[in-house]
Enzyme design. Structure first.
Site, short mmCIF file in Angstrom:
data_model
loop_
_atom_site.label_atom_id
_atom_site.label_comp_id
_atom_site.label_asym_id
_atom_site.label_seq_id
_atom_site.Cartn_x
_atom_site.Cartn_y
_atom_site.Cartn_z
N ASP A 192 0.84 -1.21 0.00
CA ASP A 192 0.00 0.00 0.00
C ASP A 192 0.88 1.26 0.00
OD1 ASP A 192 0.88 -0.21 2.59
OD2 ASP A 192 -1.10 -0.18 3.52
N SER A 193 2.21 1.06 -0.04
CA SER A 193 3.13 2.18 -0.30
C SER A 193 2.86 2.75 -1.69
CB SER A 193 4.58 1.74 -0.16
OG SER A 193 4.82 0.55 -0.89
N ASP A 205 -1.03 -6.05 -0.12
CA ASP A 205 -1.51 -5.44 1.13
C ASP A 205 -3.01 -5.24 1.08
OD1 ASP A 205 0.58 -4.98 2.93
OD2 ASP A 205 1.26 -3.20 1.84
N LYS A 254 -1.34 -9.40 2.78
CA LYS A 254 -0.59 -8.96 3.97
C LYS A 254 -1.46 -7.99 4.77
CE LYS A 254 3.21 -6.09 3.78
NZ LYS A 254 2.78 -4.92 4.59
N GLU A 283 -1.49 -5.56 8.64
CA GLU A 283 -0.66 -4.97 9.69
C GLU A 283 -1.30 -5.16 11.05
OE1 GLU A 283 0.16 -0.86 8.75
OE2 GLU A 283 0.99 -1.36 6.78
N GLU A 323 9.15 -4.16 10.55
CA GLU A 323 9.58 -2.85 10.04
C GLU A 323 10.14 -1.99 11.15
OE1 GLU A 323 6.86 -0.96 7.33
OE2 GLU A 323 7.97 0.94 7.37
O1 KIV Z 1 3.57 -1.12 1.58
C1 KIV Z 1 4.75 -1.48 1.61
O2 KIV Z 1 5.56 -1.19 0.71
C2 KIV Z 1 5.19 -2.27 2.75
C3 KIV Z 1 6.65 -2.45 2.91
C4 KIV Z 1 7.24 -1.24 3.50
C5 KIV Z 1 6.97 -3.68 3.67
O3 KIV Z 1 4.40 -2.71 3.53
#
Ligand code: KIV
Length: 272
Positions: free
Chosen positions: A52-53, A91, A121, A123, A190
């Site tokens: 989600d980056s 994510d 994924k 969090e 992280e």
């Molecule tokens: O969204 C992302 O890129 C991440 C990484 C920083 C692990 O979760």
């Protein structure tokens, strides 16, 4: 004993656990579109994270919070079309799994069905236990993410190193063990102290993947734009840049502009 590394024609969640057992480090990188994913997969990266980056590096938001499920599915399906080897993890974005386990499962199903991704994924630890259980019960592989969890940035207030104090470190270890017990196939750690990463990695049989968590993890992950030096203003200590694409691309594009203005481009050979 043979020292030859096993070839993985197609990386699966099981391959990652095998890699940990064999002491082979796992490489993971983000990608959000077809062209980049083709390069990343072709370079034999084991896991591609449609993170989600994307909210930051693709859409220009300050945080990861605004990106939607539809947008993540769009990025993930573009990536999937390029990939033949890597395991593709996506994510679940903020607001699509925290409030209700049923909604969490619906979100995970949409990602798997509409993008063709291989895993999701999420969090957090004990707070999202019921959501993780629901998704896993449906047969969808889940990767955890502990330490600095960017979806909770407004709770933390800053992007500084997490779990430096005893209470937070103990909670992180408990959460990691819980995620393993529930059936997660790996955990991103992280921005936590390297010694804590070491402890967690030694105590778990599933792989840990670090971003700013040091070298004791079973694998490493970076955001591709950071590795390539496209995000030149972001300089955390954990980041190793392998290129300086921001400067190289700016130079190339400025040259193109100059060539168009001066009528140097296109030349006789570059037209029909
Ligand atoms: O969204 C992302 O890129 C991440 C990484 C920083 C692990 O979760």
């Amino acid at each position: 004993m043979s020292t030859a590394k096993k070839e993985y024609k197609r990386v699966t969640v099981k391959s990652l656990v095998d890699m940990k057992q064999q002491g082979e480090k796992i490489s993971m990188l983000t990608a959000y579109d077809y062209s980049m994913a083709k390069i990343v997969d072709g370079a034999n990266v084991d896991v591609i994270l449609v993170g989600d980056s994307a909210s930051n590096v693709m859409a220009g938001h300050e945080t990861t919070l605004p990106i939607t499920l539809d947008q993540m599915i769009y990025h993930a399906s573009s990536v999937i079309r390029a990939v033949t080897r890597a395991l593709v993890v996506v994510d679940i974005p903020f607001g699509f799994y925290q409030s209700d386990p049923k909604e969490a499962l619906r979100s995970a199903i949409r990602i798997m069905k509409e993008s063709g991704a291989h895993a999701v994924k999420v969090e957090g630890g004990s707070e999202i236990k019921e959501s993780v259980k629901r998704i896993l019960n449906a047969g969808i592989p889940v990767m955890g993410h502990l330490g600095l969890t960017p979806q909770a940035i407004y709770k933390f207030g800053t992007y500084t190193v997490r779990a430096k104090d005893k209470d937070e470190a103990e909670k992180l270890i408990e959460d990691a063990k819980l995620l393993e017990r529930l059936g997660c196939f790996g955990i991103v750690l992280e921005k936590i102290p390297a010694e804590l990463t070491k402890k967690v990695s030694e105590e778990l049989s599933i792989p840990t993947i670090s971003i700013g968590g040091g070298g004791y993890a079973d694998g490493q992950v970076l955001v591709i734009h950071d590795l390539l030096g496209m995000t030149h203003e972001f300089n955390p200590r954990f980041l190793r840049r392998y290129m300086n694409l921001y400067e190289d691309m700016s130079e190339a594009i400025s040259k193109y502009v100059a060539d168009v203005k001066s009528r140097d481009f296109p030349s006789e050979e570059e037209q029909y």
